[in-house]
Design a protein around this motif. Structure first.
Motif, mmCIF file in Angstrom:
data_model
loop_
_atom_site.group_PDB
_atom_site.id
_atom_site.type_symbol
_atom_site.label_atom_id
_atom_site.label_comp_id
_atom_site.label_asym_id
_atom_site.label_seq_id
_atom_site.Cartn_x
_atom_site.Cartn_y
_atom_site.Cartn_z
ATOM 1 N N ALA A 24 11.661 7.862 -5.783
ATOM 2 C CA ALA A 24 10.368 8.342 -6.280
ATOM 3 C C ALA A 24 10.224 9.856 -6.178
ATOM 4 O O ALA A 24 9.300 10.427 -6.778
ATOM 5 C CB ALA A 24 9.230 7.661 -5.518
ATOM 6 N N ARG A 25 11.081 10.501 -5.422
ATOM 7 C CA ARG A 25 11.007 11.961 -5.310
ATOM 8 C C ARG A 25 11.148 12.596 -6.685
ATOM 9 O O ARG A 25 11.772 12.041 -7.587
ATOM 10 C CB ARG A 25 12.093 12.488 -4.372
ATOM 11 N N SER A 61 11.328 12.077 -11.878
ATOM 12 C CA SER A 61 11.673 11.335 -10.669
ATOM 13 C C SER A 61 13.187 11.255 -10.531
ATOM 14 O O SER A 61 13.925 11.318 -11.525
ATOM 15 C CB SER A 61 11.079 9.930 -10.712
ATOM 16 N N PHE A 62 13.642 11.105 -9.278
ATOM 17 C CA PHE A 62 15.081 10.962 -9.055
ATOM 18 C C PHE A 62 15.604 9.718 -9.770
ATOM 19 O O PHE A 62 16.714 9.721 -10.300
ATOM 20 C CB PHE A 62 15.373 10.880 -7.558
ATOM 21 N N ALA A 63 14.807 8.653 -9.806
ATOM 22 C CA ALA A 63 15.241 7.430 -10.496
ATOM 23 C C ALA A 63 15.478 7.711 -11.973
ATOM 24 O O ALA A 63 16.469 7.251 -12.559
ATOM 25 C CB ALA A 63 14.197 6.331 -10.323
ATOM 26 N N GLU A 64 14.584 8.469 -12.590
ATOM 27 C CA GLU A 64 14.732 8.803 -14.011
ATOM 28 C C GLU A 64 15.985 9.642 -14.241
ATOM 29 O O GLU A 64 16.729 9.421 -15.205
ATOM 30 C CB GLU A 64 13.491 9.560 -14.483
ATOM 31 N N LEU A 65 16.225 10.611 -13.376
ATOM 32 C CA LEU A 65 17.386 11.490 -13.543
ATOM 33 C C LEU A 65 18.684 10.719 -13.341
ATOM 34 O O LEU A 65 19.654 10.907 -14.089
ATOM 35 C CB LEU A 65 17.283 12.657 -12.565
ATOM 36 N N ILE A 66 18.729 9.870 -12.322
ATOM 37 C CA ILE A 66 19.937 9.064 -12.087
ATOM 38 C C ILE A 66 20.199 8.165 -13.288
ATOM 39 O O ILE A 66 21.342 8.056 -13.764
ATOM 40 C CB ILE A 66 19.777 8.241 -10.794
ATOM 41 N N THR A 67 19.159 7.525 -13.796
ATOM 42 C CA THR A 67 19.310 6.643 -14.958
ATOM 43 C C THR A 67 19.851 7.416 -16.158
ATOM 44 O O THR A 67 20.674 6.901 -16.929
ATOM 45 C CB THR A 67 17.966 5.988 -15.300
ATOM 46 N N THR A 104 17.053 1.688 4.031
ATOM 47 C CA THR A 104 16.189 0.515 3.988
ATOM 48 C C THR A 104 15.530 0.475 2.607
ATOM 49 O O THR A 104 15.509 1.487 1.886
ATOM 50 C CB THR A 104 15.095 0.600 5.059
ATOM 51 N N PRO A 105 14.952 -0.662 2.194
ATOM 52 C CA PRO A 105 14.249 -0.699 0.901
ATOM 53 C C PRO A 105 13.174 0.375 0.782
ATOM 54 O O PRO A 105 13.009 0.989 -0.279
ATOM 55 C CB PRO A 105 13.669 -2.108 0.869
ATOM 56 N N ALA A 106 12.445 0.618 1.858
ATOM 57 C CA ALA A 106 11.387 1.632 1.805
ATOM 58 C C ALA A 106 11.973 3.027 1.649
ATOM 59 O O ALA A 106 11.441 3.864 0.898
ATOM 60 C CB ALA A 106 10.525 1.551 3.067
ATOM 61 N N GLU A 107 13.068 3.289 2.366
ATOM 62 C CA GLU A 107 13.708 4.603 2.256
ATOM 63 C C GLU A 107 14.284 4.816 0.860
ATOM 64 O O GLU A 107 14.171 5.912 0.289
ATOM 65 C CB GLU A 107 14.804 4.729 3.313
ATOM 66 N N ALA A 108 14.897 3.780 0.304
ATOM 67 C CA ALA A 108 15.454 3.884 -1.045
ATOM 68 C C ALA A 108 14.347 4.156 -2.059
ATOM 69 O O ALA A 108 14.490 5.010 -2.948
ATOM 70 C CB ALA A 108 16.207 2.611 -1.408
ATOM 71 N N ALA A 135 21.405 17.596 -0.723
ATOM 72 C CA ALA A 135 22.575 17.748 -1.586
ATOM 73 C C ALA A 135 22.401 16.991 -2.895
ATOM 74 O O ALA A 135 22.665 17.523 -3.989
ATOM 75 C CB ALA A 135 23.823 17.263 -0.852
ATOM 76 N N LEU A 136 21.968 15.734 -2.817
ATOM 77 C CA LEU A 136 21.753 14.961 -4.038
ATOM 78 C C LEU A 136 20.630 15.560 -4.881
ATOM 79 O O LEU A 136 20.704 15.581 -6.120
ATOM 80 C CB LEU A 136 21.430 13.511 -3.695
ATOM 81 N N GLY A 137 19.588 16.056 -4.225
ATOM 82 C CA GLY A 137 18.501 16.686 -4.958
ATOM 83 C C GLY A 137 18.966 17.905 -5.732
ATOM 84 O O GLY A 137 18.505 18.159 -6.854
#
Length: 655
Positions: free
Chosen positions: A332-333, A340-346, A323-327, A261-263
């Motif tokens: 990183a997806r 990356s998801f991090a870039e899009l969220i930012t 968990t930190p690893a899961e996050a 869903a988030l993706g």
């Protein structure tokens, strides 16, 4: 810590269920590449619609009743169907036997296209010239078929008379046999690429928990590519619906489903970080007026305001479960475009900060977040009159903006998104919004004046005013306006959106007590009825505005299932606070009891999008919301954010 993920089955088992609401029969089937929703509406203007999640497509037939009454319909033998078009390309759909008693029917109009085209036809009666097609009629059969307007595999609808007669004429008529029965074999097909179902076993952490029909509805709407907003009318991605559903459903969802869903939301994010509201896909995209658009490429709509401020709180809630690893793995997806998801969220968080900065720097009504230029909608009350002509939405400005800022501050503290200089200002900005935005929406009415208004409005609606009048205490009655006009004038319509504040914020005790006192009063003093919590009450509005918020309006004095769930989830969240006085906690508990009593009374209807009421024998009686209402919209039988009761549990029910 995430619950361990169940293994994905190679082929999801077939899904088959039925929902009947008033004059509407809904039959759902998902089996292999087939996913379809067959709808039959009975009565004076019957319809037959088959909607497909693939391409948000649909085929429909509107009928005239030439004799008798088309009130006794049934569906039998619904099964998946695979076929080929004239060019040998695959089509997928369903076949069903439809039985009708005692009516002579004539096909008035068939529409084969995007579900959006069928929705518009239902509202306006107009059809784009490019999608019109003539039927082929034989002795026992009427057949409509055509390619998509760009030549891709299209649609087919066939009615074959198995019992009764197809009488020649313009149009031909479908006549029952000597026993008064008409049996029609219906075949509906679509050439759009099927979606990839998320099996129920991979959707919920406890696949057997909750009401079966709710689980089935959620499964029908859940795909690897996206979660669908609702069927039959919204069988595609809607950003707000996805995020609001996640905000409440997440405790019951697997990480796999949550990330799907988030993706979907992140993949459709605009270049500036805007969350896409809706997508035009399939033939709807082909018909789009943008001349520079490549045919059939999806087109995202970014006209809404509220969804942009929903992403941060939902992302934060998900990361807090990881968990930190899961996050790290989630962030990183990468989307299909390689970001990356991090870039899009930012990207979205920067947008929130830019839009929130002017008001935080110098609070004033003109610096609140307005609807976008040229738009009359911008939040979940997205019918033409849903905000009463307002330009500034209460729930966007008083709740969603500060909640997004608080989430940004928390995300910055976690450090997973890197060091963004502006993120350090988010907490201070949130404080400015929390302090100064809600007072912009405050309205007051003297008790004597309000009593007069209640008596007059109750008389107008034909309901008993006595319980509402008895619920009023003395003094000035204060509440939050639904919205503000462009000049800052409040639209004095009582509403249910304080549920957003209870779910996403930590309001002061005084505010909680004041708003719950107003909301939980009997209608038309408040929002409570025998059939649930209304989403609007125009008792304090001018007479010219009141008809826009009646029980025949999509965002009027009607019950939306998810708004009840929102309030229930918000009450539960506030009850877990340790900083509220005993009197406030007692009020929260009382509101929970009243609300859940209403939810239990309408549990059979709770899976649908919304419903209305009629007043008979001194009680509010549930009435399905449909085409006979003043607003042309109708309720979906399966609605994504109405499935949130899988996670929103009754007080005392174990999680």
């Amino acid at each position: 810590m995430q619950v361990p993920e169940p293994a994905l089955p190679s082929t999801p088992p077939p899904l088959r269920f039925s929902i009947e609401e008033g004059e509407v029969i809904n039959e759902f089937l998902r089996d292999g590449p087939v996913a379809a929703h067959l709808l039959l509406s009975r009565g004076a203007a019957p319809r037959l619609i088959v909607a497909f999640p693939a391409g948000n497509s649909a085929v429909g037939l509107w009928l005239d009743v030439q004799a008798g009454a088309a009130s006794d319909w049934s569906v039998d033998q619904l099964r998946p169907l695979a076929a080929s078009d004239a060019a040998g390309r695959p089509l997928y759909g369903v076949e069903a036997l439809v039985r009708v008693r005692g009516a002579v029917l004539a096909p008035r109009q068939a529409v084969l296209s995007s579900a959006r085209v069928l929705r518009d036809f239902q509202t306006t009666g107009a059809i784009p010239a490019q999608v019109r097609c003539k039927p082929a009629v034989s002795a026992t059969r009427i057949h409509w078929a055509r390619d998509r307007v760009d030549g891709a595999p299209g649609y087919a609808l066939t009615l074959e008379v198995e019992h009764g007669t197809l009488a020649a004429g313009t149009p031909p008529s479908l006549q029952p046999g000597a026993d008064g029965m008409l049996h029609l074999r219906v075949r509906a097909l679509c050439g759009e690429t099927p979606l990839t179902p998320i099996p129920l076993a991979a959707l919920l952490t406890e696949p057997g928990r909750g009401a079966e029909r709710v689980r089935q509805s959620l499964a029908f709407l859940s795909y690897e590519e996206k979660l669908l907003a609702g069927s039959w009318r919204f069988n595609t991605y809607f950003g707000r619906d996805t995020l609001m559903s996640l905000a409440m459903l997440m405790p019951a969802l697997t990480a796999h489903a949550t990330e799907a869903a988030l993706g979907a939301v992140l993949a459709r994010l605009g270049p500036d970080g805007d969350v896409a509201h809706e997508e035009d896909i399939g033939e709807c995209a082909c018909l789009h007026p943008d001349a520079g658009h490549a045919p059939a490429d999806p087109i995202c709509d970014y006209k809404m305001v509220d969804d942009d401020f929903m992403l941060a709180p939902v992302v934060l809630a998900y990361l807090e479960r990881c968990t930190p690893a899961e996050a790290a793995a989630f962030l990183a997806r990468r989307s299909g475009a390689g970001h990356s998801f991090a870039e899009l969220i930012t990207r979205n968080l920067r947008l929130v900060l830019r839009r929130a900065a002017p008001f935080a720097q110098a609070p004033a009504i003109g610096r609140l977040i307005a609807l976008k230029p040229g738009q009359v909608t911008g939040d979940w009350r997205d019918s033409h009159d849903g905000l009463g002509g307002g330009r500034y939405s209460y729930n966007v400005n008083a709740v969603l903006v500060p909640a997004a800022l608080r989430a940004i501050a928390a995300l910055a503290a976690r450090g997973e998104l890197g060091q963004e200089p502006d993120f350090g200002t988010a907490a201070a900005m949130a404080g400015q919004w929390e302090t100064h935005a809600p007072p912009c929406f405050e309205v007051a009415c003297g008790t004597a004046e309000l009593r007069d208004r209640i008596a007059a409005y109750a008389g107008q609606l034909g309901v008993d005013a006595a319980p509402a009048l008895a619920s009023l205490a003395g003094g000035i009655q204060r509440s939050f306006a639904l919205s503000l006009l462009g000049d800052g004038t409040p639209v004095p319509v009582m509403h249910s959106d304080f549920g957003f504040a209870l779910l996403l914020q930590t309001p002061p005790a005084e505010m909680i007590e004041r708003e719950l006192t107003a909301i939980m009063r009997p209608f038309p003093a408040g929002l409570m009825t025998d059939v649930g919590l209304l989403v609007a009450n125009a008792v304090a509005a001018d007479p010219g505005l009141q008809p826009l918020f009646g029980p025949d309006r999509y965002h009027g004095a009607v019950v939306w299932s998810w708004q009840q769930a929102l309030l229930a989830a918000g009450l539960a969240r506030q009850r877990r606070r340790g900083d509220l006085p005993a009197a406030t906690q007692a009020m929260l508990a009382a509101a929970e009891r009243t609300l859940w009593a209403a939810i239990r009374r309408t549990r059979e209807q709770g899976n649908s999008e919304l419903w209305s009421w009629r007043y008979e024998a001194g009680q509010y009686q549930l009435q399905p919301f449909g085409p006979d209402c003043a607003t042309a919209d109708e309720s979906n039988a399966a609605q994504l954010w109405s499935t949130v009761y899988l996670a929103v549990r009754e007080p005392g029910e174990p999680m």
